[in-house]
Design a protein around this motif. Structure first.
Motif: not given
Ligand SMILES: Cc1ncc(COP(=O)(O)O)c(C=O)c1O
Ligand SMILES: Cc1ncc(COP(=O)(O)O)c(C=O)c1O
Lengths: 482, 445, 482, 445
Positions: C151-160
């Motif tokens: 989805n070209n959502d490349h900033e999602r680098t964190e997982i809770i």
């Protein structure tokens, strides 16, 4: 506290996955034939069952866990491959009454085993059905009887056994309706020929011997014995319990024995199973072969088949519901295939080497072989009489203390004629290191007996229970949990 | 040297300790004349891999099909846990528990087995096994004669409907002690009670269900035998006892000795052996019971433990006067049977027995739909039934076999017109499809 | 003294029956490629090998021998029938690259297992290849990443991950190239929603949760959590380690989880094997299903077949040499066949009953549940902090002393946020009597801690070894015998 | 309720203790909305008997014939003792040895396993397993990048002749940590050393024998990698190491990390899993080695004992900074492999490896007698070889399959003209007759 499986039982509990779900609403059996209350079997879950019996297993010594030098029992390694061979579905699922056309696999194995055992024993024919040594003995005794009867020789009601013989020998005689006559053993462990001449006579049906004898020495005058008995019209029975000592090196048939049994669970390494099963095939020379039990296996141009009484009219008949302990026979067959001729000769070579070595180590340490001037065979006897006298520590105490050292005890108090006896049979599958460790333990216990005899007399100390009261067990008989 | 651990160095050092040059020296007491120095007709050894390859081939030859054979050996399902645990090294490779403290596993298990068998048969005590069902009956008869001091006779009555191999075995063994076996006649497959001359009998054998699968009139037989002070020996299928009245409850006072074959209790058919024979009796006769018996006792701290007890009956103590010559028994099978009975419990065993009864009745109902097939006997049967096929069964059997069905046990020579009859059995493992297949193959003929 | 197998080794000794006798005199390999000295493997006889490893086995606690309430691990009974099912020759001898035409048996099982797990979890598709829970987690994390990338959502680098999470959760995050962000758990064991709102944001790739949580309570606000994370554009990952608590009663898919793994070695009773193997199938909703790894199994009119990357272009790809732990998958399939739908629902019912009952017994006896106002799930945590303060006896000491009472210890010091924690999971296959006995042992040890704390602090006393020095093990690293 | 021991009375008494009316009450913290009260698409449970009946049927469907397939999974003989012992409850149903004193069996065994693997690979230390060979390589690459502090690069060179599934797995896993995988080209099936641009590589992977069965020039590859401070990761078949130079001896200083799949060491093929992956390394890198490690230590009386050591590397302590996320590993397979290696010993393993080499060469010699069959590559191979069949192998493979032979692994798409080629393997279990049958079936075509 020891809990039995019944202590773990709760009404209506069960191993549900074992439930057979079949519609059987209607009950076609007459009411008066039915059981009124269910049997008191345990009611436990599958995990409880598995855990209970797994933990029971863990309380046993066994070949797989401990050195187990139980004299006369040949506690050698039981190859896992052999167990696998016999536990194949094709063998396990075969119904005993399957027609021969669909049983050629198992029949081929049994036929080849018959031939192999003939070769190994130097006999003319072998029948595989007897289910243990004692049944083999009975078979032999009945064959001897049948032979004499066949010859109208009806007075031969006595069978000679050495005083040192295994208990099954005289017991077998009685079971066969014969009278056991004892013959003495001399100071070197050989049968006393004078004593033999005294008991032998027109009533003699035969003699039962093992060679090496239960004194754990080779009966050197076997020829003389054979002559004396045969000359008197008697026959020679060979108790094969000690065949491990001479496998491939001396054949009972060549020693003039007329009939014999083998203990496959000893010499051929089938597992002892906590008491059994065994297999006690019987072999015979030409004279006695017609009397062998049924069924036997034959090979014709149409394949393998059964020989029953219709073609073996002199046979003493059937001794088991079907064909004896086939599963054990298959194991012996598989084992013998892995050994081959040389492997068999090595069995006796190394069984004998191990026994002689251990005897030497123990006698060097001051223990007293029962026959110090004789070679050990595959086993040897020591007498702890002097030690007992000096310290009050008996053979039984030594035996119990050995458990704490991680060794199963040797056979104790057998043969009876050797006081405070240990009959020690290391077998060929044990290492030199294991023998050394056992000798070291014996030496250590002797030292304990001298310095702290109570420690030994109260042994064992590191088993699941302390020494158990066998007298109470008889006096206050408790043989079921309910 | 398969299974021999000795290195060359081990051997040399041991020979040195012994002060000899070679192992051959250890055999110097054997007269040369009887030495053999090879086994020329025995081939060379092979590896475990090659052996198992060979044995797998042999085993595959015998994969014979859907089994409707019974006749003393039954195709029951065995839970996986049974042999997984019985095959543990500690059970498989121990021997008779002579050293009780190092054998509590085996001993406690045997004690539990005795309890189960005693309860199943409604007797007081059981032994730790004899060889098999047939030899158990021989031992039972010998025991009965020893026990029955009231009778001087050695005449033992045996039903005509006894398993033929049991009869043959008993004949081979007991007649040598001067015991006379006499057959009781049958009517319609059942022991003809009214025909039996009980006078002077020391014991009467009752097989129930009998060889033909039929239910005997055990109450009447037991009472009549007891009336003349004969002992009653019950020969039973332990699986049947989940449903049927146990021998201890037969008649007014019950059977005196009970024996049988334990195969239905978790033992694979395996060509008929190893299985195990069991023997149960009343407490008053326990000293005449042959075989091992485990008993509960205590150690010095009062902990419960188990030992072999009443050993004074046995050959290793009593020798010629022992109750039997048995030494090695069928311990491993007893182990399996004990685990089997534990996994099934009373309810599970009841369901299996019921399922066998149901399936065999279903099979019989189905096959007798065919005009030429009929039940030979009209009385109630358990999980085996004699069917008359209206023609010689020889060809029929072969045809079925070739199509993967073991159709039953031909009774040629065993009963009247036996060549037309087979004893059939459908255990709990037989499915409705199996029964269908039998039916189809029969109609295809 | 403990002897290793190398101590028993002697040059040239061997298990001769394992010798492969094939003629291979000529050696076709170039000299310089050959090994110059043989590896130092043990040289022992077959009996020595069998005895050594049999005796090693006897030193283990296991489900088959002991109650083993190891929290988070679901040490339930592993049915022997299931082991038998998977150990059949047809399955064992199947080469993984056998064409599908000759693999319909195993493929049918796998396909049906996929469907079954979809049903149980409420997911759209399941892939069976991940070989344990942790690999399932990695799979899920990679799928989440792949989705965002797609989805070209490349900033999602964190997982809770919650602070109480299992160590594999943050470790997985790192392995997937994501940053683990911790979220607090409140006093009742639920995720702190304020804390969650603080960490959630445009960098949030997703959250990893198990429910019931590792605090052993059911996360009641799962809907709120789902809303917060989903609203922020993140996805929900379900760690299936605790599925035993809710099997057939609440489905992760119905809780809005997007992707999840199951631990078949826990919930589906496949044996833990002294550390493994496991199987960690991954299921996903329609959104994430296209990213599932390969291979998967499909059913067409031509039978069962494999789905590989050529037909699943979005797949994150392959995770194992072949098809993961097929033998474990077969076991889970066989187990689930025996359970059926009702059996599964009973698993969660009785696992929960057992845990709540044992928690009640312990709290009645004065122990301190970590969340006294909450229901236990299939497990529960107690804190021994007060006992430790009063007596000096720690959770570790309690654990070691339990061994002497014949119980495997619960999981200790996890979750980390509960001081002196015991995480206790009895599972549904244990009896009430076993739970009572465990509670009694805990009470007895507490008394010992009060009256004779050293006895507990020096425990265990009845194991093959005393308490082992773990510090020395690290300082003087000894990880091979040579 | 399969496997649940609760009687009705148990349940009632437990509910009473809890002061609740029904088990359902225990689930009252679950919001109703997400509760499900049935699993409508899942059938009812069946008995163990019925389940095994079904599974036996499924297993029989897959009995596929004489196996000449290798390609990462090998048909070796497994001594009977291996799984008899590994299947003991105490090994089968224990878990990770967290309580060392109650897990000495597993721990000592793992310690012995580590010793054997370290010796086989000529490395210092081994772990207690990872999942399989492919994932082991992924872990090895991640480890190499952590270890190689000299290099700032994340460029890892991988041979074109690497097992394709390994390559795919590595790709799935390692690229997410920013690692760049670069393929080294092959000439004649071997890694083309001279073509390789080693500059800036953090690690070089060498599979030996490679996927095509060929022996790589490991000494040159190792030395060249070390020349530029790249780490060498060896991917090896442990069986081959009975014969071949171990990775620890490659080149002047040996490989740095060694991994592979343990399947050849006593693990059934079983559709490819469970098997286990192994990882070995130098002592200096031990703190970067992922997975469990057993170590020897002492108790307070100075007795030796075993524990899990260096746990600070692992996820349950180090969490996000752990060397790997692995938790459950492949312990049971390690148990089997340890028993296997013990039963074989150095000599036994050497003979098996030699026998595999011999049999495959024999097969190749035999098949290449046929005019259209030839070896694709001319260099030395171990126990697998690429044969060119001179035609598309598709029909050929199907024909052989239908005649009970698995003829090899088709290389379609994997090498040049792969559709005509198969990778063949003949292990020690293949007999001369098996090879004959292959030959005959091929000529029959
Ligand atoms: C010398 C001797 N003869 C006979 C037997 C009886 O053999 P079995 O126990 O197989 O009946 C034994 C058994 O130990 C024995 O040692
Ligand atoms: C909560 C939780 N998550 C994940 C895992 C990891 O599963 P596995 O050990 O199968 O990799 C575990 C294992 O104990 C666990 O308890």
């Amino acid at each position: 506290m020891v809990e039995t499986i019944f202590d773990k039982s709760r009404p209506t509990r069960r191993a549900v996955a074992q439930r057979v779900k079949e519609g059987f609403a209607q009950q076609p059996l007459p009411e008066h034939q039915l059981r009124s209350a269910p049997p008191m079997l345990p009611e436990v879950s599958e995990l409880q069952a598995v855990r209970h019996f797994t933990n029971l297993a863990r309380k046993n010594f066994s070949i797989d866990t401990h050195f187990y030098p139980l004299g006369s029992c040949t506690m050698k390694y039981n190859p896992r491959g052999v167990h696998r061979a016999a536990m194949q579905e094709g063998f396990l699922n075969r119904h005993p009454l399957t027609p021969t056309s669909h049983s050629q696999g198992v029949l081929a194995c049994l036929f080849e085993l018959q031939e192999l055992l003939q070769n190994v024993t130097g006999t003319a024919q072998v029948c595989l059905t007897p289910m243990a040594g004692a049944q083999g003995e009975l078979t032999g005794a009945l064959m001897i009887k049948a032979y004499h009867t066949d010859n109208n020789d009806h007075e031969r009601t006595e069978i000679i056994v050495p005083t040192a013989a295994h208990g099954t020998n005289p017991a077998t005689a009685s079971m066969a309706g014969l009278i056991a006559k004892e013959v003495e053993v001399d100071a070197d462990g050989d049968v006393d020929l004078e004593s033999l001449k005294r008991v032998v006579g027109p009533k003699t049906a035969g003699i039962m011997l093992t060679n090496p004898s239960t004194c754990a020495v080779f009966e050197r005058r076997i020829q003389a014995i054979s002559d004396i008995v045969h000359d008197a019209g008697g026959l020679l029975y060979y108790d094969g319990a000690n065949l491990n000592a001479i496998l491939g090196r001396a054949r009972p048939g060549d020693m003039q024995f007329d009939v014999l049994h083998l203990n496959l669970h000893k010499t051929f390494a089938t597992p002892h199973g906590g008491g059994g099963p065994g297999a006690g095939p019987v072999g015979a020379n030409e004279l006695l072969a017609p009397y062998l039990p049924t069924p036997m296996v034959t090979k014709t141009e149409n394949g393998y088949g059964w020989l029953d009484r219709s073609v073996r009219p002199k046979s003493i008949g059937r001794l088991s519901s079907f064909m004896g302990n086939v599963g054990i026979l298959l194991r012996a067959y598989a084992y013998s295939m892995m050994l081959g001729a040389n492997g068999m000769r090595n069995v006796s070579a190394y069984a004998t080497l191990n026994a002689n070595y251990l005897m030497k180590r123990l006698s060097n340490a001051g223990f007293h072989p029962a026959y110090p001037d004789r070679r050990a065979t595959h086993e040897f006897a020591i007498s702890l009489r002097q030690e007992a006298k000096a310290t009050g520590v008996t053979a039984m105490d030594f035996a119990k203390r050995l458990l704490d050292y991680g060794f199963h005890a040797p056979t104790t108090y057998f043969p009876l004629l050797i006081p405070e006896c240990f009959l020690i049979e290391p077998t060929e599958t044990e290492t030199k290191e294991e023998l050394d460790a056992f000798a070291d333990a014996m030496i250590a216990i002797l030292k304990e007996a001298q310095t702290d005899p109570d420690l030994v007399k109260q042994a064992p100390h590191q088993q699941p229970v302390g020494r158990l009261d066998e007298v109470q067990a008889v006096r206050q008989l408790d043989v079921t949990a309910h | 040297m398969p299974f021999i651990p000795h290195t060359h160095a081990d051997k040399e050092s041991m020979l040195e300790t012994l002060g000899i040059a070679s192992i051959a020296d250890l055999f110097d007491e054997i007269p040369d004349r009887i030495k053999c120095d090879s086994l020329p007709d025995i081939p060379d050894g092979i590896s475990e891999m090659a052996m198992l390859h060979h044995m797998a081939h042999r085993a595959q030859e015998d994969a014979s099909g859907v089994c409707f054979l019974g006749a003393g050996c039954y195709d029951h399902y065995i839970p996986a846990a049974v042999w997984d645990i019985a095959s543990r090294g500690e059970f498989l490779t121990a021997y008779t528990p002579y050293q009780a403290e190092a054998s509590q596993g085996t001993l406690q298990l045997v004690y539990e087995f005795q309890t189960m068998l005693a309860s199943l048969t409604a007797m007081d005590v059981a032994n730790a096994s004899v060889y098999d069902g047939a030899s158990a009956l021989a031992e039972a008869i010998l025991m009965a004669v020893r026990v029955n001091r009231k009778s001087k006779s050695r005449r033992v009555l045996v039903p005509a409907s006894l398993h033929p191999s049991y009869l043959a075995t008993v004949r081979s063994i007991v007649t040598h002690q001067g015991i006379e076996l006499e057959l009781m006649t049958s009517h319609e497959g059942l022991t003809a009670v009214s025909d039996v001359d009980l006078e002077n009998a020391v014991a009467v054998v009752v097989q129930h269900p009998n060889f033909l699968g039929l239910l005997e009139d055990v109450d009447v037989l037991t009472n009549r035998a007891h009336d003349v002070d004969a002992l009653v020996i019950g020969v039973v299928n332990p699986m049947s006892l989940a449903l049927l009245k146990p021998p201890g409850d037969w008649g007014d006072t019950g059977a005196d000795i009970v024996c049988g074959d334990g195969q239905p209790l978790g033992i694979p058919m395996a060509s008929g052996g190893p299985s195990f024979g069991f023997l149960c009796t009343r407490m008053i006769h326990v000293r005449q019971l042959p075989g091992r018996i485990a008993g509960r006792t205590q150690d010095k701290d009062g902990n419960h433990g188990f030992v072999l007890t009443l050993q004074a009956r046995e050959q290793h103590i009593r020798r010629a006067k022992a109750t039997s010559n048995i030494c090695t028994n069928q311990g491993l099978l007893v182990t399996a049977a004990t685990i089997y009975m534990t996994l099934l419990g009373p309810q599970g065993l009841h369901e299996i027995a019921s399922s066998c009864v149901h399936n065999t009745h279903r099979l019989v109902d189905r096959l007798t739909e065919l005009p030429n097939v009929s039940m030979r006997f009209a009385t109630p049967y358990f999980h085996e039934c004699v069917l008359d096929f209206g023609e010689s069964t020889e060809a029929l059997q072969q045809r079925m076999l070739d199509n993967g069905i073991l159709p039953g046990y031909p009774l040629t020579g065993l009963i009247d017109k036996g060549d037309q009859a087979m004893l059939v059995c459908a255990t709990e493992v037989r499915t409705e499809q199996d029964i269908d297949r039998y039916y189809q193959e029969l109609t295809n003929g």
